[in-house]
Design a protein around this motif. Structure first.
Motif, PDB file in Angstrom:
ATOM      1  N   PHE A 262       0.844  -1.182   0.000  1.00 35.46           N
ATOM      2  CA  PHE A 262       0.000   0.000   0.000  1.00 35.46           C
ATOM      3  C   PHE A 262       0.886   1.240   0.000  1.00 35.46           C
ATOM      4  O   PHE A 262       1.822   1.341   0.809  1.00 35.46           O
ATOM      5  CB  PHE A 262      -0.918   0.003   1.229  1.00 35.46           C
ATOM      6  N   ASP A 263       0.575   2.170  -0.914  1.00 34.07           N
ATOM      7  CA  ASP A 263       1.343   3.406  -0.957  1.00 34.07           C
ATOM      8  C   ASP A 263       0.750   4.419   0.014  1.00 34.07           C
ATOM      9  O   ASP A 263      -0.248   4.151   0.699  1.00 34.07           O
ATOM     10  CB  ASP A 263       1.418   3.960  -2.384  1.00 34.07           C
ATOM     11  N   GLN A 266      -3.023   5.270  -0.351  1.00 30.91           N
ATOM     12  CA  GLN A 266      -3.886   4.170   0.073  1.00 30.91           C
ATOM     13  C   GLN A 266      -3.931   4.061   1.598  1.00 30.91           C
ATOM     14  O   GLN A 266      -4.981   3.785   2.183  1.00 30.91           O
ATOM     15  CB  GLN A 266      -3.402   2.857  -0.541  1.00 30.91           C
ATOM     16  N   LEU A 267      -2.798   4.278   2.242  1.00 33.02           N
ATOM     17  CA  LEU A 267      -2.762   4.230   3.705  1.00 33.02           C
ATOM     18  C   LEU A 267      -3.522   5.401   4.318  1.00 33.02           C
ATOM     19  O   LEU A 267      -4.128   5.264   5.390  1.00 33.02           O
ATOM     20  CB  LEU A 267      -1.312   4.211   4.191  1.00 33.02           C
ATOM     21  N   LYS A 268      -3.483   6.545   3.632  1.00 31.75           N
ATOM     22  CA  LYS A 268      -4.243   7.708   4.109  1.00 31.75           C
ATOM     23  C   LYS A 268      -5.728   7.373   4.165  1.00 31.75           C
ATOM     24  O   LYS A 268      -6.430   7.732   5.130  1.00 31.75           O
ATOM     25  CB  LYS A 268      -3.999   8.888   3.166  1.00 31.75           C
ATOM     26  N   THR A 309       6.722   5.914   4.101  1.00 33.70           N
ATOM     27  CA  THR A 309       5.323   6.313   3.975  1.00 33.70           C
ATOM     28  C   THR A 309       4.451   5.192   3.415  1.00 33.70           C
ATOM     29  O   THR A 309       3.230   5.287   3.452  1.00 33.70           O
ATOM     30  CB  THR A 309       5.200   7.538   3.066  1.00 33.70           C
ATOM     31  N   ASN A 310       5.072   4.150   2.895  1.00 30.97           N
ATOM     32  CA  ASN A 310       4.328   3.008   2.372  1.00 30.97           C
ATOM     33  C   ASN A 310       4.389   1.861   3.367  1.00 30.97           C
ATOM     34  O   ASN A 310       5.067   1.937   4.392  1.00 30.97           O
ATOM     35  CB  ASN A 310       4.891   2.581   1.016  1.00 30.97           C
ATOM     36  N   SER A 311       3.676   0.773   3.071  1.00 32.73           N
ATOM     37  CA  SER A 311       3.682  -0.364   3.987  1.00 32.73           C
ATOM     38  C   SER A 311       3.296  -1.634   3.230  1.00 32.73           C
ATOM     39  O   SER A 311       2.629  -1.583   2.199  1.00 32.73           O
ATOM     40  CB  SER A 311       2.706  -0.132   5.144  1.00 32.73           C
ATOM     41  N   THR A 312       3.736  -2.770   3.765  1.00 38.44           N
ATOM     42  CA  THR A 312       3.401  -4.074   3.203  1.00 38.44           C
ATOM     43  C   THR A 312       2.765  -4.920   4.287  1.00 38.44           C
ATOM     44  O   THR A 312       3.281  -5.004   5.403  1.00 38.44           O
ATOM     45  CB  THR A 312       4.658  -4.782   2.662  1.00 38.44           C
TER      46      THR A 312
END
Length: 395
Positions: A262-263, A266-268, A309-312
């Protein structure tokens, strides 16, 4: 023909690397470590995925320990990032605090409560069983049927493909039940991750061994036995494989993993759900006991503290074990205990071979337990022998 080695170590996980380091740096002897995978570290390895997010390749590995000996030993090779591992359980369209504690009970009631009220509720609802014999009994004897159905039964059925009543009490007995507001998933006093990651820790252990250590990756040790010389073997692989499955396969549960990235945007959009900026879910691990085919979603970025700022996320699916694939969880029941008993008798009689680690003794072990077992195996089989050889002979 390779040069002669003092020790052959099968497996480059925690057990194998700790044994090699102790042998080399205490006795000065040489070690060959043979590993079938293409990396060191076993199931504890971590790596950066294609998006630059640090993940645990073989599922989350939450280091914790009450052993000062283990902590001091590993601290030679890593600094630490203190972590309090937090877990939620998602069911009935709600993220519940887990393991069960006073805040979970408050969610259940829909209002504030007290330890005294929760203790009385447990007393009124638990099933009186003096000596629980299986995982169902160990939970209902603590929290009763409703919380058992809510959090434990479905998860256990998915994870083990067996009813909790058909599993040893130790399976669910590992999960704490608390009547205070302690929401930590684990009991141990020391909870942390290697500050620079597990792979840096493993590389530092290897570096400390110097040129007395040789590691062969992507190698089946059986294929090279005729080409090397060694005095003693430490075997950390599956004990049934060592003996060519002569008593049949020891049962395991395996896992498959589904990664989703998720960039920042998308996380926002997930913030109303996660409650945190830059994260997919509210805590590092969310269990799904009663919904979906997966048992949990892990977002290890919560624990690593990686500034990105992104996550997996990783969805974890239980799977049937197939011989030759990764064996994750020994199945603790009477049948498997009887099979292992036969293999252990063979292992105890095997000359110049020592069986160390979770696969070799067919037992679920935490990382610190594996390390302590390796340290004890070294002291019992190598250091003791060295000392006895150097003792003066009495006239």
């Amino acid at each position: 023909m390779f040069p002669k080695f003092d020790f052959l170590i099968v497996g480059a996980g925690f057990s194998g690397l700790v044994l090699a380091e102790r042998i080399i740096n205490v006795t000065g002897k040489t070690c060959l470590v043979v590993e079938k995978r293409d990396h060191i570290g076993g199931n504890s390895m971590d790596e950066y995925d294609e998006h630059g997010v640090l993940i645990h390749k073989y599922g989350p590995h939450y280091f914790r320990s009450n052993s000062q000996e283990v902590i001091e030993y590993l601290s030679q090779f890593t600094e630490w990032r203190p972590v309090e591992y937090k877990v939620r359980s998602h069911t009935r369209d709600k993220y519940w605090k887990f393991p069960v504690n006073l805040e979970t009970f408050e969610q259940y009631l829909g209002r504030e409560s007290t330890t005294e009220e929760f203790e009385q509720w447990l007393e009124d609802n638990k099933v009186p069983i003096e000596n629980p014999k299986n995982s169902e009994e160990v939970i209902i004897s603590q929290v009763g049927w409703e919380l058992y159905e809510l959090f434990f039964k479905g998860y256990t059925l998915k994870q083990w493909k067996r009813h909790p009543r058909d599993l040893d009490a130790s399976v669910c007995g590992r999960i704490p039940i608390r009547t205070n507001r302690d929401g930590r998933y684990l009991r141990e006093e020391f909870q942390a991750l290697p500050k620079a990651g597990y792979q840096t820790l493993f590389k530092n252990i290897v570096k400390a061994c110097g040129d007395k250590l040789k590691i062969m990756l992507k190698t089946d040790y059986r294929e090279i036995l005729d080409t090397i010389e060694y005095d003693t073997m430490f075997y950390t692989g599956p004990v049934d494989a060592y003996f060519d499955f002569c008593y049949g396969d020891l049962p395991y549960r395996s896992l498959t993993f589904e990664h989703e990235h998720f960039d920042a945007d998308q996380l926002k959009a997930r913030e109303p759900i996660s409650g945190k900026v830059g994260f997919y879910q509210p805590e590092m691990q969310v269990n799904y006991p009663n919904d979906h085919d997966y048992t949990r979603i892990v977002e290890v970025k919560h624990a690593t503290g990686q500034a990105c700022t992104n996550s997996t996320i990783v969805k974890e699916y239980p799977a049937d074990y197939v011989r030759g694939e990764e064996a994750y969880y020994p199945v603790p029941n009477d049948e498997s205990k009887e099979i292992y008993r036969k293999y252990k008798a063979l292992a105890d009689a095997e000359p110049n071979v020592h069986f160390v680690g979770r696969l070799a003794i067919y037992k679920y072990l935490n990382m610190d337990q594996c390390i302590l077992m390796a340290l004890r195996a070294f002291e019992r089989t190598v250091k003791k022998t060295e000392q006895s050889c150097n003792e003066p002979v009495e006239a």
